[in-house]
Design a protein around this motif. Structure first.
Motif, short mmCIF file in Angstrom:
data_model
loop_
_atom_site.label_atom_id
_atom_site.label_comp_id
_atom_site.label_asym_id
_atom_site.label_seq_id
_atom_site.Cartn_x
_atom_site.Cartn_y
_atom_site.Cartn_z
N UNK A 1 -1.99 2.27 -14.89
CA UNK A 1 -2.11 3.52 -15.63
C UNK A 1 -3.24 4.41 -15.10
N UNK A 2 -3.95 3.93 -14.05
CA UNK A 2 -5.02 4.73 -13.47
C UNK A 2 -5.40 4.15 -12.11
N UNK A 3 -5.93 5.00 -11.24
CA UNK A 3 -6.56 4.55 -10.01
C UNK A 3 -7.88 5.29 -9.92
N UNK A 4 -8.87 4.68 -9.25
CA UNK A 4 -10.19 5.32 -9.16
C UNK A 4 -10.97 4.77 -7.98
N UNK A 5 -11.77 5.65 -7.36
CA UNK A 5 -12.73 5.23 -6.35
C UNK A 5 -13.97 4.77 -7.10
N UNK A 6 -14.40 3.55 -6.82
CA UNK A 6 -15.54 2.96 -7.52
C UNK A 6 -16.55 2.51 -6.48
N UNK B 1 0.84 -1.21 0.00
CA UNK B 1 0.00 0.00 0.00
C UNK B 1 0.87 1.25 0.00
N UNK B 2 2.01 1.17 0.69
CA UNK B 2 2.91 2.32 0.69
C UNK B 2 3.62 2.46 -0.65
N UNK B 3 4.13 1.34 -1.19
CA UNK B 3 4.84 1.40 -2.47
C UNK B 3 3.95 1.84 -3.62
N UNK C 1 -9.26 -2.52 4.49
CA UNK C 1 -8.50 -1.54 5.25
C UNK C 1 -9.44 -0.40 5.59
N UNK C 2 -9.74 -0.25 6.86
CA UNK C 2 -10.70 0.77 7.28
C UNK C 2 -10.04 2.13 7.55
N UNK C 3 -8.74 2.12 7.84
CA UNK C 3 -8.10 3.39 8.19
C UNK C 3 -6.67 3.41 7.66
N UNK C 4 -6.26 4.55 7.17
CA UNK C 4 -4.92 4.75 6.64
C UNK C 4 -4.55 6.22 6.77
N UNK C 5 -3.27 6.48 6.64
CA UNK C 5 -2.75 7.84 6.72
C UNK C 5 -2.20 8.21 5.35
N UNK C 6 -2.62 9.35 4.83
CA UNK C 6 -2.17 9.82 3.53
C UNK C 6 -3.28 9.74 2.50
N UNK C 7 -3.07 10.42 1.39
CA UNK C 7 -4.02 10.40 0.28
C UNK C 7 -3.48 9.48 -0.81
N UNK C 8 -4.27 8.48 -1.20
CA UNK C 8 -3.78 7.55 -2.23
C UNK C 8 -3.48 8.25 -3.54
N UNK C 9 -2.29 7.98 -4.06
CA UNK C 9 -1.88 8.46 -5.38
C UNK C 9 -1.20 7.30 -6.10
#
Length: 151
Positions: A103-108, A52-54, A87-95
């Motif tokens: 080639x893309x990420x998206x909230x679905x 998740x970090x990488x 994963x219910x909780x994380x720190x940071x904004x996913x990029x």
């Protein structure tokens, strides 16, 4: 057998998906949960945190993670066992920190997963039982109440 782990970052009734680049050898041009191979000496949860970090630049809160189930693909030497985690909780904004892989990420929306070309057809059924957005606290509110000093 290859052991893989993937994580469902869920927020407001949506899950974060990554689109596998069309040039990928395995499962090109399909949507999937972020994740990757479990390395020697790693637990699934350790691999999940690393991946998740990488891939997304987020740090997961391990205590907020729970196993949803397992998916399987391939056979013999190409067999893949995938542990799927919420994963219910994380720190940071996913990029997208792995543009060579995705080639893309998206909230679905979880209810919209069935209409996408997915690596695993069973994924919508695995994620469908997750709580609806009106029954969940907002992620930032949950973090504040759980840890007043915050990360």
């Amino acid at each position: 057998m290859h052991v893989v782990v993937c994580g469902a970052l869920v927020e407001n009734g949506a899950v974060l998906l990554v689109h596998r680049s069309p040039t990928r050898r395995a499962y090109p041009d399909l949507w999937d949960l972020p994740g990757g191979h479990v390395e020697a000496g790693e637990s699934e949860l350790q691999a999940l945190a690393r991946e998740m970090h990488e891939e997304l630049g987020v740090h997961i809160v391990a205590e907020s993670s729970s196993r949803l189930g397992d998916l399987h693909a391939g056979s013999a030497g190409d067999a893949v066992h995938v542990g799927v985690w919420q994963i219910r909780d994380w720190v940071g904004s996913p990029t997208n920190r792995a543009p060579e892989e995705h080639d893309d990420i998206a909230w679905v929306g979880i209810s919209e997963l069935g209409g996408l070309p997915l690596v695993f057809d069973a994924l919508p059924a695995l994620l469908r039982p997750l709580p609806e957005p009106d029954r969940l606290p907002r992620r930032d509110e949950a973090r504040t109440t759980a840890s007043p000093s915050g990360p």
